[in-house]
Design a protein around this motif. Structure first.
Motif, PDB file in Angstrom:
ATOM      1  N   ALA A  27     -22.048   8.758  32.804  1.00 17.40           N
ATOM      2  CA  ALA A  27     -21.180   8.815  34.330  1.00 17.40           C
ATOM      3  C   ALA A  27     -21.631  10.265  34.958  1.00 17.40           C
ATOM      4  N   ALA A  28     -21.752  10.849  33.921  1.00 17.12           N
ATOM      5  CA  ALA A  28     -22.439  12.312  35.199  1.00 17.12           C
ATOM      6  C   ALA A  28     -23.629  12.132  35.892  1.00 17.12           C
TER       7      ALA A  28
ATOM      8  N   ALA B 153     -24.485   9.210  36.522  1.00 17.60           N
ATOM      9  CA  ALA B 153     -24.059   7.936  37.781  1.00 17.60           C
ATOM     10  C   ALA B 153     -23.702   9.385  39.738  1.00 17.60           C
ATOM     11  N   GLU B 154     -22.892   9.875  38.867  1.00 17.81           N
ATOM     12  CA  GLU B 154     -22.498  10.901  39.991  1.00 17.81           C
ATOM     13  C   GLU B 154     -23.574  11.807  40.098  1.00 17.81           C
ATOM     14  N   ALA B 155     -24.653  12.402  39.387  1.00 15.25           N
ATOM     15  CA  ALA B 155     -25.915  12.860  40.153  1.00 15.25           C
ATOM     16  C   ALA B 155     -26.886  11.838  41.008  1.00 15.25           C
TER      17      ALA B 155
ATOM     18  N   ARG C 177     -25.605   9.112  42.974  1.00 12.92           N
ATOM     19  CA  ARG C 177     -24.901   9.155  44.038  1.00 12.92           C
ATOM     20  C   ARG C 177     -24.937  10.361  44.528  1.00 12.92           C
ATOM     21  N   ALA C 178     -25.271  11.629  43.993  1.00 14.00           N
ATOM     22  CA  ALA C 178     -25.173  12.743  45.383  1.00 14.00           C
ATOM     23  C   ALA C 178     -26.360  12.558  46.081  1.00 14.00           C
TER      24      ALA C 178
ATOM     25  N   TRP D   3     -29.563   2.511  45.969  1.00 12.79           N
ATOM     26  CA  TRP D   3     -28.288   1.986  44.281  1.00 12.79           C
ATOM     27  C   TRP D   3     -28.494   0.625  43.901  1.00 12.79           C
TER      28      TRP D   3
ATOM     29  N   GLN E 233     -25.762   2.566  33.171  1.00 12.40           N
ATOM     30  CA  GLN E 233     -24.000   2.837  34.410  1.00 12.40           C
ATOM     31  C   GLN E 233     -24.798   2.204  36.078  1.00 12.40           C
TER      32      GLN E 233
END
Ligand SMILES: Cc1cc2nc3c(=O)[nH]c(=O)nc-3n(C[C@H](O)[C@H](O)[C@H](O)COP(=O)(O)OP(=O)(O)OC[C@H]3O[C@@H](n4cnc5c(N)ncnc54)[C@H](O)[C@@H]3O)c2cc1C
Length: 386
Positions: free
Chosen positions: A98-99, A101-103, A105-106, A121, A139
């Motif tokens: 998840a971390a 994926a968050e990076a 998306r940012a 994406w 992810q």
């Protein structure tokens, strides 16, 4: 200009991809360059890298250059009469958790805010459909579908051969020892005698700070040594290049079935001795990342490992542009382990700067002055063309 001439219109120090590309673009503009290389063309980073033609995950300042370079890569056969082993299968940066994926998306939000659409994406389902061999826990990721890969040594030689066919000269096995001003010319002292030119270009890779220093421009260059592994041939399972996000990895299967594993893990290096030694502990950690992402790689057999010597700058972007001290001196170095893709465009930029004094590419972030802006260096002010 004869083959034996000790003068040239431009002397280029360093016969890597950047020196060879500049020589080619200068030759296309009708300017005769002499490239002086202490080993042989492609001996260092340009000949031994992973061959990634990547716009994905670039420093923001590099994106315009990377996209323009990719355009040239798509027409590489027209430029150098060789396809350079260029293959377009895309590059994808995978989120393992998840971390990650968050990076990613940012990152995508930043790209979108700047109007860039080349990174997109890709959902976990689409990613697994594209690369079924990936661990099912992925992810998603970011994909640059038009990214590619090429053969690094073949590419560097192709630039050299084409440049030579258009009039550039290459001297190999000759080390540049000093580059100084002498009566309106540059005097280039080598272990094969003195050469002169009205203009000089520093493409000396991991040794380029030594040249810059002689021009009164000290830079905080570090010689680094990224490592690569290659496996024995395996059945075909992968088309795109795969990059890690939270963990260092660059992973691709070549057309012959071997798998190339890199990603920035570093060997020990002594640039003066031109010596590297692989760090097997670090390679073992890298192998764990590979097996986590591609479980079937547990059965892979590593055939060979190596490391190349490369120049890294503290901000991980290169120095590209005119010297801050001399109107007739230029720099292109410090590519920080991602300069192969930029080779075609940087050669064009340097040729434009040298022949016209200007470039249409945004190179301000790469100016050498950025290392002295905080504390202006004392010494002579910028010298004018003579
Ligand atoms: C293992 C590895 C993997 C990489 N993977 C990728 C990748 O996938 N994609 C990507 O875009 N980039 C990648 N890179 C980075 C890329 O290879 C480099 O950024 C690029 O090749 C730098 O080119 P260059 O011409 O500046 O340097 P070099 O190829 O190192 O050429 C500089 C030349 O200058 C010569 N020289 C230095 N001093 C002197 C002197 N005094 N006299 C004469 N000659 C001199 C040297 O001998 C050398 O041949 C990788 C690098 C390595 C090491």
């Amino acid at each position: 200009m004869t083959v034996q001439s000790r003068s040239a219109e431009v002397i280029i120090i360093g016969g890597g991809l950047h020196g060879s590309s500049a020589a080619l673009h200068l030759a296309r503009a009708g300017v005769g360059a002499l490239v002086i290389e202490k080993n042989y063309v492609g001996r260092h980073a340009s000949g031994v890298n992973a061959g990634g033609v990547r716009t994905l995950a670039r420093h923001l300042a590099e994106v315009p250059l990377a996209l323009a370079s990719r355009e040239l890569w798509y027409r590489i056969g027209d430029l150098v009469d060789d396809d350079c082993g260029f293959e377009q299968h895309g590059q994808v940066r995978v989120a393992e958790n998840a971390a990650d994926a968050e990076a990613l998306r940012a990152r995508l939000a930043t790209m979108t805010a700047h109007g860039y659409t080349h990174e997109q994406w890709i959902s976990p389902e689409d990613l697994l459909a594209l690369i079924p061999a990936l661990a099912p826990t992925v992810q998603g990721g970011l994909i640059a579908r038009e990214d590619a890969a090429a053969d690094p040594y073949r590419t560097t030689l192709a630039f050299r051969m084409k440049a030579a066919s258009l009039g550039a000269r290459f001297m190999e096995g000759v080390r540049v020892r000093g580059v100084t001003r002498d009566g309106g010319q540059w005097r280039v002292d080598t272990d094969a005698g003195v050469y002169t030119a009205p203009r000089v270009l520093n493409c000396a890779g991991a040794w380029a700070d030594r040249i810059a220093e002689q021009w009164g421009e000290p830079v905080p260059l570090t010689a680094i040594s990224p490592m690569m592994l290659v496996t024995l041939r395996m059945d075909h399972f992968l088309d795109p290049v795969v990059l890690g996000t939270g963990r260092a990895l660059s992973f691709k299967q070549r057309a012959n079935g071997t798998v190339l594993i890199g990603g920035g893990r570093r060997a020990w290096v002594d640039r003066d001795a031109e010596w590297t030694e692989l760090d097997f502990r670090s390679l073992a950690e890298g192998a764990r990342t590979v097996c986590d992402l591609f479980p079937h790689m547990r059965d892979a057999i590593v055939n060979r490992g190596w490391a190349g010597i490369e120049a890294a700058m503290p901000d991980e972007i290169p120095v590209i542009g005119r010297s801050s001290r001399h109107e007739t001196a230029f720099h292109a170095f410090g590519f920080s382990a991602h300069g192969f893709e930029l080779g075609p465009i940087v050669g064009r930029i340097m040729a434009d700067l040298i022949t016209t004094g200007a470039t249409d590419m945004p190179i301000a972030p790469f100016r050498i002055e950025r290392f002295s802006d905080a504390a202006p260096a004392s010494g002579p002010s910028k010298e004018q063309d003579q």
